[in-house]
Design an enzyme around this catalytic site. Structure first.
Site, PDB file in Angstrom:
ATOM      1  N   ASP A   1    -100.812  52.602 -21.355  1.00 18.53           N
ATOM      2  CA  ASP A   1     -99.617  53.003 -20.598  1.00 18.53           C
ATOM      3  C   ASP A   1     -99.151  51.785 -19.807  1.00 18.53           C
ATOM      4  OD1 ASP A   1     -98.628  56.170 -19.680  1.00 18.53           O
ATOM      5  OD2 ASP A   1     -97.788  54.421 -18.639  1.00 18.53           O
TER       6      ASP A   1
ATOM      7  N   THR B   1     -90.452  69.748 -19.177  1.00 17.97           N
ATOM      8  CA  THR B   1     -89.385  70.657 -19.600  1.00 17.97           C
ATOM      9  C   THR B   1     -88.638  71.214 -18.392  1.00 17.97           C
ATOM     10  OG1 THR B   1     -90.659  71.275 -21.551  1.00 17.97           O
ATOM     11  CG2 THR B   1     -88.947  72.811 -20.854  1.00 17.97           C
TER      12      THR B   1
ATOM     13  N   HIS C   1     -86.144  68.769 -17.305  1.00 17.86           N
ATOM     14  CA  HIS C   1     -84.917  68.823 -18.109  1.00 17.86           C
ATOM     15  C   HIS C   1     -84.029  69.988 -17.653  1.00 17.86           C
ATOM     16  CE1 HIS C   1     -86.310  65.747 -20.838  1.00 17.86           C
ATOM     17  NE2 HIS C   1     -87.373  66.445 -21.206  1.00 17.86           N
TER      18      HIS C   1
ATOM     19  N   ARG D   1    -101.467  55.640 -13.977  1.00 18.74           N
ATOM     20  CA  ARG D   1    -101.808  56.533 -15.087  1.00 18.74           C
ATOM     21  C   ARG D   1    -103.034  56.026 -15.842  1.00 18.74           C
ATOM     22  NH1 ARG D   1     -96.219  58.733 -17.828  1.00 18.74           N
ATOM     23  NH2 ARG D   1     -95.751  60.178 -16.137  1.00 18.74           N
TER      24      ARG D   1
ATOM     25  N   HIS E   1     -93.187  78.051 -17.241  1.00 17.04           N
ATOM     26  CA  HIS E   1     -93.912  78.623 -18.380  1.00 17.04           C
ATOM     27  C   HIS E   1     -95.415  78.362 -18.319  1.00 17.04           C
ATOM     28  CE1 HIS E   1     -92.558  74.570 -19.437  1.00 17.04           C
ATOM     29  NE2 HIS E   1     -93.681  74.476 -20.115  1.00 17.04           N
TER      30      HIS E   1
END
Lengths: 346, 346, 346, 346
Positions: free
Chosen positions: D197, D40, D43, D202, D63
């Site tokens: 993936d 986020t 973004h 990963r 956050h």
């Protein structure tokens, strides 16, 4: 303002002039219109062992009520969810929000609950201050009914903690909450609701709330009749609302194999139970009901009431003004009353 | 074939030559490799009041077993799901499929259950015929372990009838099924597993199955230690596996507000219970455990065993040939045994 | 006996004399009284791509029926649960009992299901043989209604896979199963049932089954009206019964945050879905409905029907004798029919 | 104090001196020790269409965080549940407590959520003020781990919204939250965890978190391998964590009949879905995951972390000081990072 106060140790309550409560930083102040008188209030009046160990007088009594918002704290106002003039009721358990139970969504079992009218000043008064988060708008439900949503919520919690649609339900004990449970079971789609009580007046109330069959243990073979009405299986759900120590054995015996017994009535003494025969070999689930789920129970109840699926008014049998609390207590003691209401505001 | 038979009223069992069972129209015939000796078999050996009221001798005893399919009925063969040579175990409850409980997916509570080794011939024998639908392939699990999946299934049922991941669990009573329950709780992601028993040998078994803490009521303040280990809250789940009448009060007291008590141990007498204090005000859920869910329990157990998440072998303490049943019974009576196995096939 | 047979590739069915089915070792033989005609039968009649890839003609068609037991296998007889003369209906999915889904209590998703009237001979005939375990006694429900318990069961499964009492429900698509769903939602205690369809005749049926509000997408702003009727929240439960590819977007949009969409209608093509906006950010639960839960759904439905809580008769709009199957198919194709019944026995 | 601020429209963030936030009437003030950088935040950095339509600059970003309480409001102090010096993390969704979702215990879906670092000032700063009810004590969990309990909570919510013990789980997409999901599934008793993936780095992280098998769609037949690993059944639970539009079809195909697909990854565009074949005929349940259940998810996660059942540290691959936010963003964009941490306090 006027308030019914438990002034000190010993029986009774007194109507007094006390200061109007302060609307705290997250509170709203409510002008009480109607209040309900509960068995708990009877214990407080009589100052029994539970009351004397729990209450710290002086305390304003009463925990079932509805009324009108007359003041909001800045925080409550800024949320713009409640407004002066809103008719509301409220959950009377003030919870901590931080204990394990609160964190798990079981705030009705909060380890630090403070109950209005018991642990802090209550609702048998002209005004009460409540945390905004405890307050529910009535959205068209009359305050007389709003005032009894606390005990009705006990019934909603008891009944809906099961899969009710299409089920067979036995309500054992037809005091006001038992009668509400009958109505809730019908509203929730039960196929058969059987109610029992020794008091014919209460069985009449249960029938008016929708019981398909009512049984009086003094005259009926309760377990035999339940077997008959359920094709020999026993019922899916028993709601034990009597609190009578004998209620448990009957409750367990009435439930079908794999059935459920939700226990709300609180017996005053211990029970002798055959767990092997009555619980384990039967694969029963037992559930102890405390309070109302916060706030799922309130939401479901409001839906039932607003949709007209549940009408508790037949259970309201008596109304008194605040100053006639002694009469209200007296009528409850006779066992002839359904729900007794105090009309607080003119 | 050889079979251990309860020949008539009175104590004991006899090893006899009896006809090999017929493989019925929906059955498979199984050559028994291993069988487990259960507390129930002890009751049958001793011919206590339960046994004498339930069994109709002569009956072949034994309900825990695993072995090899040696014959299939035409119907079982045509389904192409089982084959001669498959190593299998089986649910010993033969159910009706039609009663309310069977129809609701609670076949473990079937109103017409017939139990092998109790109501019909059982598994302490060279061969047993079982309905194909009761049979589960072992898929690599050894028959020695397959033979104890019946009692292990009781533990799986008891533990998994709760939300276990991240939970705190108290296993009260560390007989074989209690010890299995410890292992199941660990496999299912419990964060803390506490076990209690008066018998130090059993506590040792519980530790070997993964108990984080073990308590001996003769020396430990069980409830005090549980509070300590759970930050004062009490546990999320109590598995009552002792069947001791005092177990219930401890179980209810050990559970947290809103917790769960799953009851498997069957006390031989009634219990005095304070439902108001211990169940209702605590918002507890109690659940009586009968048998194994058919067949969800078997599926979950097989997953745990095949993935290596659960290894019940530490609990198997004794092995005997079929003819030494008296020794097997004797070692169980001493309380020194975990699980006792009969090695039936060479 | 007479039977409607899909004789070979291509459209249509033929009425033929065929041998009466043999009552297998676990079967009962049933004299068919009434049978229901389903959309699936229409696909079979028209021999669409699904039908031509699935059916192996010749096969007797029909999977919804009720009738009278005329013969029992020895096994079925010895269970003493069914008798000659019993009026019954039956689940038309014959399952294996051994696959993962059967073992988990999800037999309606059996990996080896064989469906009567599709994969094996069906019920548009004078007699049908069924496994005894698939048979349900009607216990007073008329065979005309028993004959449509299969599709009604789809509705019961769709609606009851949610917490219905006090909830708001939107039934999208008012064919016969959608109309049944309206009735089931009312029986189960929904507070508000909204139904939509483009066909005014079907909306009329929905109202007769108890819909509080009906919407026609050609004239009504469906989502706007739903928001209005739910105080801006959207509904708790959407039952997607239309199978129209546009139904999904409407269904997801109509559900409240945290709501549920149960999908029964099967669209003939793919759907473009905005999972982020419509499912993930809304916290929705979607559930694909196949068949009826075996046999929980049947039990709940029988309870509703016997208690008079659900009356499906308004949905039955047409009745034909077996030989008029072409007329029955034709009236379904017009979209003017509710449920269409074949009257098989005189 | 220092704070990373989204100062206005357009890419980037700036490190600024801003006033220390005021500790409101129900707040606590927290000195931030560690913070996590989320997709986020990327973004927001890039100012994509979502960010530009949602944020009202200037706003302090961030956050995910943990730190030390340095000040309590009088209300928070009087509750005596939090104290200066406590190490804590916090749920970043500030909710209304009054909407339908809040009242039903689904506060993670609150209609009026305000998210820190998005809708109000966030945690990429020396201090943040948070409502006391949003704060969770770390009880021994290091602040570095506390700082990523927000995204780890997404994984806990995704995985535990299913019956995990003994189940087979497929984690589709191994970004940080996918890797956490692998660890959570193992902690919760899954029998088999498969992860996929395209990025080998990963997959390595997924293995270090406990995946039994890892699949790379570029080289492996993902669905074929899943069938193989599950005996042909498919998995019980799919966790869709990729957000890739192709993920849905794979997710639905990988689930067994009657299985469950929990969707967390949010695709940037619509998906073409065959609901009939992939959801309805399979009897699947789909669940859209938003945030963390308040506060059940946090409780379960804290249990797992404190018991050592879940160790997220392998997923933390990079650490930067606050002023190197550009580097942190850059490393996330390469796809080579697991979880990236900002070290805020010295």
């Amino acid at each position: 303002m006027r308030a019914l106060v438990k002034a000190g140790p010993g029986p009774g309550m007194v109507l007094r002039d006390v200061p109007r409560p302060v609307c705290g930083p997250t509170d709203v102040l409510i002008r009480v219109h109607h209040a309900g008188v509960c068995g708990t209030d009877l214990h407080i009046w009589e100052w029994d062992s539970w009351a004397s160990s729990r209450l710290k007088p002086p305390v304003v009594v009463g925990h079932e009520f509805a009324g009108e918002i007359v003041e909001l704290s800045r925080e409550a106002a800024s949320a713009e969810l409640l407004a002066v003039g809103d008719l509301v009721t409220a959950e009377g358990h003030i919870v901590c929000g931080h204990c394990l139970q609160c964190r798990l969504g079981d705030a009705h079992l909060c380890q630090r609950t403070s109950i209005i009218g018991v642990d802090r000043d209550g609702a048998f008064a002209d005004y009460i201050a409540m945390p905004a988060s405890n307050v529910m708008k009535l959205d068209g439900i009359p305050t007389e009914i709003g005032a009894i949503m606390d005990p009705m919520g006990n019934a909603v919690h008891t009944v809906l903690e099961a899969q009710v649609p299409g089920s067979t339900v036995f309500v054992l004990g037809c005091g006001p909450i038992g009668c509400f449970a009958v109505g809730v079971a019908r509203a929730a789609g039960a196929s058969l609701v059987i109610a029992s009580d020794y008091n014919p007046r209460r069985l009449e109330l249960a029938r008016s709330m929708g019981a398909h069959a009512t049984l009086d243990p003094a005259h009926d073979d309760v377990l035999g009749r339940i077997r008959e009405l359920t094709g020999g299986d026993g019922v899916d759900l028993v709601c034990e609302m009597s609190g009578h120590p004998d209620g448990h054995a009957t409750a367990f015996a009435a439930a079908r194999l794999g059935g459920r017994v939700n226990l709300l009535g609180t017996p005053s003494r211990t029970t002798v139970t055959d767990f092997a025969r009555d619980v384990i070999f039967k694969g029963l689930t037992l559930y102890g009901v405390t309070g109302r789920k916060m706030y799922e129970t309130w939401h479901q109840m409001r839906r039932f009431l607003r949709a007209g699926q549940l009408d508790p008014r037949p259970v309201i049998t008596h109304r008194f003004p605040l100053e006639c609390i002694a009469d209200a207590i007296q009528v409850i003691k006779t066992g002839e009353a359904g729900k007794v209401i105090l009309e607080v505001a003119a």
